[in-house]
Design an enzyme around this catalytic site. Structure first.
Site, mmCIF file in Angstrom:
data_model
loop_
_atom_site.group_PDB
_atom_site.id
_atom_site.type_symbol
_atom_site.label_atom_id
_atom_site.label_comp_id
_atom_site.label_asym_id
_atom_site.label_seq_id
_atom_site.Cartn_x
_atom_site.Cartn_y
_atom_site.Cartn_z
ATOM 1 N N GLU A 61 0.822 -1.223 0.000
ATOM 2 C CA GLU A 61 0.000 0.000 0.000
ATOM 3 C C GLU A 61 0.852 1.268 0.000
ATOM 4 O O GLU A 61 0.526 2.247 -0.671
ATOM 5 C CB GLU A 61 -0.954 0.002 1.206
ATOM 6 C CG GLU A 61 -2.138 -0.949 1.066
ATOM 7 C CD GLU A 61 -1.782 -2.402 1.369
ATOM 8 O OE1 GLU A 61 -0.649 -2.669 1.805
ATOM 9 O OE2 GLU A 61 -2.637 -3.273 1.148
ATOM 10 N N HIS A 130 -9.799 -6.117 11.006
ATOM 11 C CA HIS A 130 -10.468 -5.889 9.724
ATOM 12 C C HIS A 130 -11.819 -5.211 9.894
ATOM 13 O O HIS A 130 -12.679 -5.294 9.028
ATOM 14 C CB HIS A 130 -10.647 -7.209 8.968
ATOM 15 C CG HIS A 130 -9.358 -7.768 8.457
ATOM 16 N ND1 HIS A 130 -8.428 -8.366 9.279
ATOM 17 C CD2 HIS A 130 -8.835 -7.784 7.206
ATOM 18 C CE1 HIS A 130 -7.395 -8.756 8.552
ATOM 19 N NE2 HIS A 130 -7.603 -8.406 7.290
#
Lengths: 330, 382
Positions: A61, A130
């Site tokens: 990322e 998450h």
């Protein structure tokens, strides 16, 4: 247009429209190409625009978001998809240190037409790593814009406006909203990108919320309507900037404010909203402004505990009742 | 331990709060279903608060001498006794306005409950009110010190608006020092009922009513003069049925039975016990009703069905020799009230106050003619 468009489709159509209108628009991220995006937002774009404009990236990322920052500096309009907000933590250097600062530090010489899309929020038992909401982190970054669409109509226009904007914009999508359907009329003119909208007018109490919680707040308001309580629901649509005028006008009308957020309450969006509106509307408040927020804890994996850790339609309705009928609910 | 809350009961339709007079049981006492736990005063009467289940009375108990909104928890019944000591020290967060109206006659049974006291609230900064309530009070010219607090003891907008609706308030700061005596529930009810009549367009018509024959008849039969007056009034109404009507925006409500409400002077207030179906029922039966009502009145045990539902009213101040005549206010729910003064030379002044939306001057004149005829011949009907 279609009566029943899911949010993912509206985003997909918006991507398609912008890519077709402007050759400088391209998207990159994990699985956005061949796979079509984790939530189908880039579906079919790979076939239509090719691998240069729809780029699959390694699981990295920091580097691909940094790449997008550089591309934006030289005139491209990149749309980064980060698979979930949880992974955006690796890209915060690119977002916070670079994207949010470069226009300022370059005296405006470099624009930053960058969009970073990221799904987030508590979905269904994805566990603490998450299920995060990063509003509280991203809101505290001067120079960033944050859009939080809750409906297909908003998803469609806000993504198009974000891509056309020369400012760096984080686009927060809620995982539970992708398959939620609504009316999409692509012919309707767009409201200003950061304008809050009144989802339901009411006179007794203002609920301010955004994203998935705006949807639940609306449900709670309908439920309370049957009990004779007239609740106004405001969907912020944007967390940075926040459309304070719309919020203040509502509070000055109803004299009661409840902010509903899924993110943890501590130092979060609700804290900012309550503080600013208390400053602006103190003399109009007939009861202390209240927040209903996620608990100050990592999200539990256990389904029952997970549900108990964030606001629900029932708990929103209870909070509103408590404000309007104190003493009648124990 | 299981604890079930005891709440301030709703004792009448109009009751918004009750005045807790005293607890008859102590925390830790074993109580059976139906036992009387406490006495509470509604806007009209003193009623018993009963236990709804078996168990032990458990604190924290609400303080006697306070006005408590209906539905508010005033104590608990638990399935096991507990140490009664400290619990009662903590007062629950019950919104209460202190009142002393009952203090002299009803000493608090609780050693721990601080005696309620009157205090003047001169400095409005010390009053708990929402910012919006303050702004409203300022704009509407309402003195926050005169506004009773809402739920949780805080003044909010609805209370300020209610105060403003009651009309302009006297400027207390201009005169000498002052302190508040909170209204007793009965006094508040009378005030509300009277304020509710300000929109009634009223006219009055007077006549000298012959009373000597009625007095003789009452004496002979050992009945009260007021009772026979009520009967005469009821019979008059049957001849002039419009006087049994009441005005509503949808039309006149014509009632099928004459119920006479009789204004009664009671310590600390005013009540109107009702003689039901006074026109059709025989006088001895009404006399028995009246005896029972007066008895309940004396013990402050009048129930809502005893004082509600009058269709015509009688106010007799004849026992005060000084009263020549007076004009009573037509209560909401009736078209007329008859005010009777003291007798002089065998006659008393009778004034009929009427709602002009229901009856007119000539109606009232004919009404008085019929009444006069009845009073001139009490033997025919009493």
């Amino acid at each position: 247009m279609s009566e029943e468009t899911p949010v993912w489709k509206a985003l997909n159509l918006a991507m398609d429209a912008e890519m077709s209108d402007d050759d400088s628009v391209f998207t990159l991220g994990e699985d956005v190409g061949l796979y079509g995006g984790s939530y189908r937002v880039t579906q079919d774009l790979y076939a239509r625009y090719g691998e240069w404009r729809v780029r699959d990236t390694p699981i990295s990322e920091g580097s691909f978001t940094g790449l997008a920052v550089g591309a934006a500096m030289v005139g491209m309009r990149p749309v980064v998809e980060i698979m979930t907000v949880n992974f955006a933590l690796l890209a915060l250097d690119a977002i916070i240190n670079m994207a949010a600062k470069i226009p300022f530090m370059s005296g405006g010489q470099f624009p930053m037409p960058l969009v970073v899309r990221m799904p987030g929020g508590v979905a269904k038992q994805l566990a603490a790593q998450h299920s995060q909401r990063l509003e509280h982190t991203l809101m505290n970054v001067p120079g960033l814009r944050i859009a939080v669409p809750a409906t297909p109509q908003d998803a469609w226009w806000q993504l198009r406006q974000a891509i056309r904007s020369d400012e760096p914009i984080v686009f927060l999508e809620h995982e539970l909203l992708y398959f939620s359907k609504g009316t999409l009329d692509t012919k309707l003119p767009p409201p200003p990108m950061h304008r809050a909208t009144v989802r339901r007018p009411g006179n007794d109490l203002t609920i301010i919320s955004y994203s998935h919680m705006a949807k639940l707040s609306l449900k709670a308001a309908e439920r309370l309507s049957a009990e004779g309580m007239d609740i106004e629901v405001i969907d912020l649509r944007s967390l940075r900037p926040i459309d304070w005028d719309s919020c203040a006008a509502s509070v000055e009308k109803t004299h009661h404010l409840l902010v509903v957020e899924e993110d943890c309450g501590f130092a979060g969006a609700g804290a900012e909203i309550v503080a600013t509106l208390t400053e602006r509307c103190f003399h109009f408040l007939d009861a202390p402004a209240q927040r209903l927020a996620g608990l100050d804890m990592p999200t539990p994996y256990n389904g029952t505990l997970e549900t108990a850790s964030i606001p629900t339609t029932a708990s929103i309705a209870d909070a509103a009742r408590q404000m309007l009928l104190p003493g009648e609910i124990s | 331990m299981k604890k079930e809350p005891i709440t301030m009961p709703v004792l009448s339709d109009t009751m918004e709060s009750g005045h807790l007079i005293k607890w008859l049981k102590q925390p830790g006492d074993r109580v059976k279903k139906g036992d009387i736990l406490a006495e509470a005063e509604s806007d009209k009467a003193i009623m018993d608060v009963e236990a709804f289940s078996d168990g032990y009375l458990t604190g924290p108990l609400a303080s006697p001498g306070t006005d408590i909104p209906t539905g508010t928890v005033i104590g608990y019944i638990s399935d096991a006794p507990e140490h009664a000591g400290n619990e009662t020290e903590q007062q629950p967060s019950i919104p209460a306005t202190t009142s002393t109206s009952q203090n002299s006659t009803q000493p608090a049974t609780h050693p721990s409950a601080a005696p309620p006291h009157e205090h003047a609230r001169h400095n409005t900064r010390d009053i708990k009110a929402s910012p919006y309530a303050r702004g409203l009070a300022h704009e509407l010219g309402v003195n926050l010190a005169t506004v009773p607090p809402g739920p949780q003891g805080i003044i909010q907008a609805p209370q300020v608006v209610a105060a403003a609706m009651q009309g302009p308030q006297p400027n207390l700061d201009a005169g000498p020092g002052w302190r508040f005596k909170m209204l007793s529930s009965m006094r508040r009810a009378v005030a509300d009922n009277m304020s509710a009549t300000v929109n009634t367009p009223t006219f009055r018509i007077s006549s000298d009513l012959r009373m000597d024959l009625l007095r003789q008849a009452a004496k002979k039969r050992g009945m009260s003069l007021t009772l026979l007056l009520a009967k005469a009034l009821a019979l008059t109404v049957t001849k002039h049925p419009l006087f049994n009507a009441v005005y509503t925006p949808n039309g006149l409500a014509l009632r099928q039975q004459v119920n006479v409400g009789i204004a009664a002077d009671v310590p600390g207030g005013l009540l109107t016990p009702v003689l039901h179906n006074a026109a059709e029922r025989p006088v001895p039966e009404l006399a028995e009703d009246w005896r029972i009502l007066k008895n309940k009145l004396k013990r402050q045990r009048l129930a809502p069905e005893d004082y509600e539902g009058a269709t015509i009213y009688l106010s007799n101040l004849g026992m005060f020799k000084v009263v020549k005549s007076f004009e009573a206010i037509v209560p909401l729910g009736a078209a007329a009230i008859l005010s009777v003064g003291a007798q002089k030379d065998g006659a008393a002044s009778g004034t009929l106050s009427c709602d002009h939306r229901v009856v007119y001057g000539a109606d009232a004149a004919r009404f008085l003619e019929t009444l006069t005829a009845l009073l001139n011949n009490p033997g025919d009907w009493s």
